[in-house]
Design a protein around this motif. Structure first.
Motif, PDB file in Angstrom:
ATOM      1  N   PRO A 180      45.430  51.946  25.441  1.00  0.00           N
ATOM      2  CA  PRO A 180      44.232  51.544  24.706  1.00  0.00           C
ATOM      3  C   PRO A 180      42.997  52.351  25.065  1.00  0.00           C
ATOM      4  CG  PRO A 180      44.755  49.935  26.410  1.00  0.00           C
ATOM      5  CD  PRO A 180      45.900  50.897  26.357  1.00  0.00           C
ATOM      6  N   VAL A 181      42.897  52.782  26.328  1.00  0.00           N
ATOM      7  CA  VAL A 181      41.761  53.585  26.786  1.00  0.00           C
ATOM      8  C   VAL A 181      42.282  54.630  27.765  1.00  0.00           C
ATOM      9  CG1 VAL A 181      40.036  51.755  26.493  1.00  0.00           C
ATOM     10  CG2 VAL A 181      41.292  51.929  28.645  1.00  0.00           C
ATOM     11  N   PRO A 182      41.549  55.730  27.973  1.00  0.00           N
ATOM     12  CA  PRO A 182      42.036  56.792  28.857  1.00  0.00           C
ATOM     13  C   PRO A 182      42.309  56.329  30.285  1.00  0.00           C
ATOM     14  CG  PRO A 182      40.204  57.574  27.520  1.00  0.00           C
ATOM     15  CD  PRO A 182      40.298  56.101  27.284  1.00  0.00           C
ATOM     16  N   GLY A 183      41.589  55.343  30.774  1.00  0.00           N
ATOM     17  CA  GLY A 183      41.774  54.894  32.146  1.00  0.00           C
ATOM     18  C   GLY A 183      42.912  53.929  32.352  1.00  0.00           C
ATOM     19  N   ALA A 184      43.661  53.640  31.292  1.00  0.00           N
ATOM     20  CA  ALA A 184      44.776  52.701  31.403  1.00  0.00           C
ATOM     21  C   ALA A 184      46.045  53.435  31.819  1.00  0.00           C
ATOM     22  CB  ALA A 184      44.999  51.976  30.080  1.00  0.00           C
ATOM     23  N   GLY A 185      47.018  52.657  32.280  1.00  0.00           N
ATOM     24  CA  GLY A 185      48.306  53.202  32.662  1.00  0.00           C
ATOM     25  C   GLY A 185      49.383  52.169  32.456  1.00  0.00           C
ATOM     26  N   SER A 186      50.560  52.450  32.950  1.00  0.00           N
ATOM     27  CA  SER A 186      51.676  51.502  32.845  1.00  0.00           C
ATOM     28  C   SER A 186      52.610  51.719  34.026  1.00  0.00           C
ATOM     29  CB  SER A 186      52.441  51.695  31.532  1.00  0.00           C
ATOM     30  OG  SER A 186      53.128  52.941  31.520  1.00  0.00           O
ATOM     31  N   LEU A 187      53.481  50.756  34.254  1.00  0.00           N
ATOM     32  CA  LEU A 187      54.453  50.896  35.338  1.00  0.00           C
ATOM     33  C   LEU A 187      55.370  52.091  35.088  1.00  0.00           C
ATOM     34  CD1 LEU A 187      55.488  47.176  35.998  1.00  0.00           C
ATOM     35  CD2 LEU A 187      53.634  48.504  37.032  1.00  0.00           C
ATOM     36  N   ALA A 188      55.758  52.300  33.832  1.00  0.00           N
ATOM     37  CA  ALA A 188      56.635  53.426  33.512  1.00  0.00           C
ATOM     38  C   ALA A 188      55.960  54.748  33.859  1.00  0.00           C
ATOM     39  CB  ALA A 188      57.024  53.387  32.042  1.00  0.00           C
ATOM     40  N   LEU A 189      54.694  54.891  33.489  1.00  0.00           N
ATOM     41  CA  LEU A 189      53.968  56.122  33.780  1.00  0.00           C
ATOM     42  C   LEU A 189      53.746  56.302  35.275  1.00  0.00           C
ATOM     43  CD1 LEU A 189      51.320  56.035  30.903  1.00  0.00           C
ATOM     44  CD2 LEU A 189      53.311  57.550  31.079  1.00  0.00           C
ATOM     45  N   ALA A 190      53.747  55.181  36.019  1.00  0.00           N
ATOM     46  CA  ALA A 190      53.568  55.245  37.471  1.00  0.00           C
ATOM     47  C   ALA A 190      54.888  55.460  38.213  1.00  0.00           C
ATOM     48  CB  ALA A 190      52.899  53.966  37.965  1.00  0.00           C
ATOM     49  N   GLY A 191      55.992  55.673  37.465  1.00  0.00           N
ATOM     50  CA  GLY A 191      57.268  55.991  38.091  1.00  0.00           C
ATOM     51  C   GLY A 191      58.089  54.800  38.527  1.00  0.00           C
ATOM     52  N   ALA A 192      57.980  53.673  37.822  1.00  0.00           N
ATOM     53  CA  ALA A 192      58.730  52.472  38.190  1.00  0.00           C
ATOM     54  C   ALA A 192      60.228  52.755  38.241  1.00  0.00           C
ATOM     55  CB  ALA A 192      58.457  51.356  37.185  1.00  0.00           C
ATOM     56  N   VAL A 193      60.894  52.165  39.232  1.00  0.00           N
ATOM     57  CA  VAL A 193      62.342  52.346  39.353  1.00  0.00           C
ATOM     58  C   VAL A 193      63.075  51.509  38.311  1.00  0.00           C
ATOM     59  CG1 VAL A 193      62.237  52.922  41.793  1.00  0.00           C
ATOM     60  CG2 VAL A 193      62.529  50.526  41.111  1.00  0.00           C
ATOM     61  N   THR A 194      62.419  50.495  37.783  1.00  0.00           N
ATOM     62  CA  THR A 194      62.965  49.726  36.663  1.00  0.00           C
ATOM     63  C   THR A 194      61.819  49.237  35.804  1.00  0.00           C
ATOM     64  OG1 THR A 194      64.335  47.833  35.975  1.00  0.00           O
ATOM     65  CG2 THR A 194      62.961  47.533  37.925  1.00  0.00           C
ATOM     66  N   THR A 195      62.066  49.140  34.509  1.00  0.00           N
ATOM     67  CA  THR A 195      61.100  48.520  33.602  1.00  0.00           C
ATOM     68  C   THR A 195      61.719  47.291  32.939  1.00  0.00           C
ATOM     69  OG1 THR A 195      61.746  50.060  31.829  1.00  0.00           O
ATOM     70  CG2 THR A 195      59.821  50.652  33.166  1.00  0.00           C
ATOM     71  N   ASP A 196      62.748  46.749  33.571  1.00  0.00           N
ATOM     72  CA  ASP A 196      63.369  45.518  33.078  1.00  0.00           C
ATOM     73  C   ASP A 196      62.378  44.372  33.260  1.00  0.00           C
ATOM     74  OD1 ASP A 196      64.799  42.936  33.252  1.00  0.00           O
ATOM     75  OD2 ASP A 196      66.589  44.163  32.977  1.00  0.00           O
ATOM     76  N   ARG A 197      61.863  43.859  32.155  1.00  0.00           N
ATOM     77  CA  ARG A 197      60.789  42.871  32.245  1.00  0.00           C
ATOM     78  C   ARG A 197      61.275  41.534  32.792  1.00  0.00           C
ATOM     79  NH1 ARG A 197      58.226  41.693  27.157  1.00  0.00           N
ATOM     80  NH2 ARG A 197      60.320  41.978  26.320  1.00  0.00           N
ATOM     81  N   ASP A 198      62.524  41.174  32.560  1.00  0.00           N
ATOM     82  CA  ASP A 198      63.055  39.940  33.148  1.00  0.00           C
ATOM     83  C   ASP A 198      63.012  40.015  34.678  1.00  0.00           C
ATOM     84  OD1 ASP A 198      64.471  40.102  30.364  1.00  0.00           O
ATOM     85  OD2 ASP A 198      64.776  38.032  31.029  1.00  0.00           O
ATOM     86  N   THR A 199      63.481  41.133  35.210  1.00  0.00           N
ATOM     87  CA  THR A 199      63.497  41.319  36.657  1.00  0.00           C
ATOM     88  C   THR A 199      62.086  41.291  37.228  1.00  0.00           C
ATOM     89  OG1 THR A 199      65.527  42.644  36.537  1.00  0.00           O
ATOM     90  CG2 THR A 199      64.149  42.929  38.495  1.00  0.00           C
ATOM     91  N   ILE A 200      61.167  41.992  36.579  1.00  0.00           N
ATOM     92  CA  ILE A 200      59.793  42.063  37.071  1.00  0.00           C
ATOM     93  C   ILE A 200      59.115  40.704  36.989  1.00  0.00           C
ATOM     94  CG2 ILE A 200      57.528  43.086  36.658  1.00  0.00           C
ATOM     95  CD1 ILE A 200      59.065  45.593  35.609  1.00  0.00           C
ATOM     96  N   LEU A 201      59.296  39.993  35.884  1.00  0.00           N
ATOM     97  CA  LEU A 201      58.654  38.686  35.730  1.00  0.00           C
ATOM     98  C   LEU A 201      59.168  37.698  36.773  1.00  0.00           C
ATOM     99  CD1 LEU A 201      56.740  36.814  34.222  1.00  0.00           C
ATOM    100  CD2 LEU A 201      58.585  36.337  32.586  1.00  0.00           C
ATOM    101  N   ARG A 202      60.472  37.686  37.020  1.00  0.00           N
ATOM    102  CA  ARG A 202      61.008  36.785  38.043  1.00  0.00           C
ATOM    103  C   ARG A 202      60.391  37.095  39.405  1.00  0.00           C
ATOM    104  NH1 ARG A 202      66.032  37.791  35.444  1.00  0.00           N
ATOM    105  NH2 ARG A 202      66.681  39.162  37.147  1.00  0.00           N
TER     106      ARG A 202
END
Length: 297
Positions: free
Chosen positions: A183-205
């Motif tokens: 949404p803005v240049p200063g934003a990021g995501s776990l995927a862009l930060a090199g997350a070992v998984t992006t499985d949202r079920d695992t992360i939410l738990r």
């Protein structure tokens, strides 16, 4: 807690292989123990789309349709809110957008301001454990991760009163957003930060289990930030400390100083050039920026 809408998982489960839906049934099985009697979480609802999970859960609590430990998750939000009613939107199933209902029984109201900071500590621990991403905490409510050598915001936290004895805490985490979706240049995501998984079920738990542990630990000592270890843990993970920042106040005033501590009330303490240590509370500021940064940054 009603209503429940799992239609996304049933009818469109494979509509985006890169962003599969959450498995509501598996989440309830993993997080709701003994019908909610043996842990904090009593229900986990996943809806396909809503305006704001915080607004919905506050309304459900007011109507007596949500109990402590209720979790409301949306696959997509079109009116997500941050501090000072700032808007937050993201593509469907690209992140985790959820709210929880907490009742800090036995904790003096003046300590409830620690809840967003506690949530930040808990989320950071959960993300480290599940996704392998080390996140820093920007006081009072942002989650930062390093993307390409630069700290970027990957999440935010919003706490709102829900009656005299309850608080709804909303959490938003960018999980799989790509550069062209930010949404803005200063934003990021776990995927862009090199997350070992992006499985949202695992992360939410992992995040909810960490939040349960920290909340119960804090509540057992009547919200004492020192006795619970929260004050020390927050300071250890807070990237704001040690930096010179400008706290912008309502009415156009500002305070500039080095962030030297987070006090027992959860306020950020700024050491000014005049030799004064000035505490500022989250409710007192409009923006907190690096000193010298443009006002519209």
């Amino acid at each position: 807690m009603t209503p429940r809408d799992d239609s996304d998982a049933n009818s469109n489960r494979w509509s985006d292989l890169d962003r599969p839906p959450l498995n509501a049934v598996a989440l309830r099985r993993a997080l709701v123990r003994n019908g909610g009697h043996d842990g904090l979480w009593c229900d986990v609802d996943v809806v396909e789309r809503t305006g704001s999970t915080n607004s919905d859960l506050v309304a459900l609590a007011a109507a007596g349709k949500a109990e402590e430990g209720a979790v409301l998750v949306a696959e997509e939000q079109d009116a997500g809110r941050g501090r000072l009613d700032r808007r937050w939107t993201a593509p469907a199933r690209s992140g985790l957008f959820f709210s929880v209902l907490l009742k800090p029984t036995g904790v003096p109201v003046e300590r409830w301001g620690w809840l967003p900071l506690l949530t930040g500590v808990a989320v950071a621990a959960g993300l480290s454990r599940a996704a392998g991403v080390e996140t820093a905490l920007k006081w009072p409510n942002d989650l930062l991760a390093t993307v390409g050598g630069t700290e970027r915001k990957v999440g935010g936290i919003l706490a709102e009163r829900a009656g005299p004895d309850a608080v709804v805490v909303g959490i938003g985490i960018n999980v799989t957003l790509r550069e062209d979706e930010l949404p803005v240049p200063g934003a990021g995501s776990l995927a862009l930060a090199g997350a070992v998984t992006t499985d949202r079920d695992t992360i939410l738990r992992a995040v909810l289990r960490s939040l349960e542990q920290w909340f119960e630990k804090w509540r057992r000592v009547e919200g004492d930030p020192a006795a619970s270890g929260l004050q020390e843990a927050y300071a250890a993970g807070c990237s704001t400390l040690g930096r010179t920042v400008r706290a912008e106040l309502p009415g156009g005033e500002s305070i500039t100083g080095e962030a030297v501590a987070v006090d027992r009330d959860g306020r950020l303490v700024l050491a000014t050039a005049e030799g004064v240590q000035q505490p500022v509370g989250a409710g007192d500021i409009v923006h907190l920026r690096p000193a010298g940064s443009p006002e519209n940054e």
